[in-house]
Each structure stands twice: as C-alpha cells, then as structure tokens.
Design a protein around this motif. Sequence first.
Motif, mmCIF file in Angstrom:
data_model
loop_
_atom_site.group_PDB
_atom_site.id
_atom_site.type_symbol
_atom_site.label_atom_id
_atom_site.label_comp_id
_atom_site.label_asym_id
_atom_site.label_seq_id
_atom_site.Cartn_x
_atom_site.Cartn_y
_atom_site.Cartn_z
ATOM 1 N N GLU A 161 -3.690 3.327 4.931
ATOM 2 C CA GLU A 161 -2.688 2.975 4.309
ATOM 3 C C GLU A 161 -1.475 2.519 5.049
ATOM 4 O O GLU A 161 -0.655 3.113 5.893
ATOM 5 N N ARG A 162 -1.028 1.239 4.850
ATOM 6 C CA ARG A 162 0.012 0.458 5.651
ATOM 7 C C ARG A 162 1.041 -0.060 4.720
ATOM 8 O O ARG A 162 0.599 -1.197 4.013
ATOM 9 N N GLU A 163 1.855 0.379 4.544
ATOM 10 C CA GLU A 163 3.210 -0.221 3.729
ATOM 11 C C GLU A 163 2.711 -0.450 2.239
ATOM 12 O O GLU A 163 2.809 -1.780 1.851
ATOM 13 N N SER A 164 2.003 0.465 1.872
ATOM 14 C CA SER A 164 1.646 0.351 0.215
ATOM 15 C C SER A 164 0.387 -0.436 0.308
ATOM 16 O O SER A 164 -0.170 -0.998 -0.813
ATOM 17 N N GLU A 165 -0.250 -0.739 1.518
ATOM 18 C CA GLU A 165 -1.475 -1.851 1.683
ATOM 19 C C GLU A 165 -2.811 -1.035 2.182
ATOM 20 O O GLU A 165 -2.355 -0.537 3.349
ATOM 21 N N GLN A 166 -3.746 -1.097 1.704
ATOM 22 C CA GLN A 166 -5.115 -0.570 2.353
ATOM 23 C C GLN A 166 -5.574 -1.407 3.511
ATOM 24 O O GLN A 166 -5.706 -2.718 3.275
ATOM 25 N N THR B 205 -0.360 -10.526 15.123
ATOM 26 C CA THR B 205 0.187 -10.325 13.760
ATOM 27 C C THR B 205 -1.178 -10.517 12.747
ATOM 28 O O THR B 205 -2.131 -11.185 13.362
ATOM 29 N N THR C 109 -7.627 -6.628 6.142
ATOM 30 C CA THR C 109 -7.566 -6.278 4.697
ATOM 31 C C THR C 109 -7.986 -7.429 3.869
ATOM 32 O O THR C 109 -7.929 -8.511 4.231
#
Length: 284
Positions: free
Chosen positions: A161-166, A126, A184
């Motif tokens: 892009e992952r769940e509105s995060e770069q 994680t 990130t």
Amino acid sequence: MSEKVIADFVARFTLDTFDTPEPVRGRIVLSKKRLVMATDDSKTTIPLTAIFDVNVGHVPGDLESFFQDTITIAYRDGDARRTAVVEAGSEEVSRFKTVLFKAELTGSKAKVKHPARVGGRVTDATFRPAKLRIAPGTVRFEGPGSMTVELANVTYFQKEERESEQVIVLRHAEEGQSVTSEFTLQSERKLNLLGRYLRLEYSELAREVEDVELSEDAMEALVAIYSGATSGDLAGMLGLDSSQVTMVLNDLTDEGLIEEGQKGVSLTAQGQLVVSDRIESVNT
C-alpha cells in the motif's frame, strides 16, 4: 458471439450454480469480452469484467474428487460470488490460462517506476504512464516508462500500500544485476489478476527447477552464458579443458537449463530462474 473468438475447445466443467458438483462435458468459448460455457441443455455467459480471480490446480474442497488438471475462475454474478472449474489436459489448461489473462489484462492502463532500485540503491525514477502487454513468460509495459520483465528472472514480488494506492513491487535480474520495479494499474481488479498471473507463472517455473542440483562448474557456466559468454569462451573462463566443458554443457542440457540455437548456446527460462536465484543470493 459476434466478437472475435480467441479460445474454443471442449472440456469438462462445473459451476456452483449447478444442482450437483459433478462436472459435465461442454464447450468453452472465450472472446475479449466474455467467457461462455455451454452444454446441450444450458449456456452460462461470464463477462470478463466480472472475473476477479483465476487459479490453476486449486479446486474447492467439495470438488477435489471430480477433477485433475484444472483452472478455477471466480466471478461476480450481481451481489453473489460464483466459481467455475474447467478440467482439460495440462497443456490445454496452460494455454487457456495464458489467453484468459491476456484477454483480461493486455491494453490495461498502468503506471511504472523503473528502475525504482538498482541493487540496494534507490533511484530518482518516478511513475510514468504505460500500457500492459501479456505474453507467455513475459510482462511488458509500453510507453515512456517501457520495460519488459522475463518472468523467469523474477526473484521477489509483493503487493504494498502506497499513499492509499496498491502497488506491486517486483525484483528481477536485469543485465546481471538485481533491479526493483514498481507498478500499478488503474483498476484494482486487474491489479489483483496481474498479481495472480505473476504468482502462477513464477510458481510453475520454480517447481520445474526446485530439485535441480548443480556442481560449482555448472553454475559458473550458467552465469557466464547469462552474461553473454559463448561455449567457446567457457574453457578459459572456468579453467577447464574442452572435454570437461562438453560434459558440463551436456549436463546443463539434460537438466533443461540451456539450449542450442542459431545464435549458439542460451539459457532456457528454467536456466534464467536458476541464475536469477544465484544473483539474488550474491546481492543480498
């Protein structure tokens, strides 16, 4: 400047705020907070927080005739986007690039998932908090998710892009196998700069080895050294006699792929990149 200076040199430069694109000679001073470009007649101060891109070798089209070895800095000045182009010797440009990225990025708060994949297997890792550290040829994330990436071992990276995060997805060789890490930064501006740093470092190494052609024995010797073999081990591993091994090692040294140190023979950054490409081709 009251803060500590980390770079101070004389070079030719131009800014798009000048009346003419022709470069002038002046002083370049960098601290951890700002970049100052000064001549006898003028001084321009660029906060590091205003810089959003740094490139090496690329010069805007209308300036190509004026420059050779360059670093181009893009920054915001209020609502306007500005550029500054600095010309110096290739070694000076390379050093300035590293200290500029280090000033911008070292200490940045990050999140790291490592390893996200080992070969083709997805892990249960994680994202964990970390702090970014930049050094020549390496990127390190310090914290519970600590990891160090030798940029010579990188075989792939991409921003996704992952769940509105770069997020930057980076695949690299680690202990003889292909590993994928994801990370990130809190600041999207800094994440873009980190992506640029990775591209520049990787491209520079790739250019240095793109024309290298190796025999199968030489490639097997590189992989063996990468895996921890000593020069004394190679004859048995490759099925060669000592004189043939010496010739192979001499060829690899001439190509700049290995070097002899206090701990014996080891791969250079270029050698690591060649081996990383080999490992990647085997694992895909």
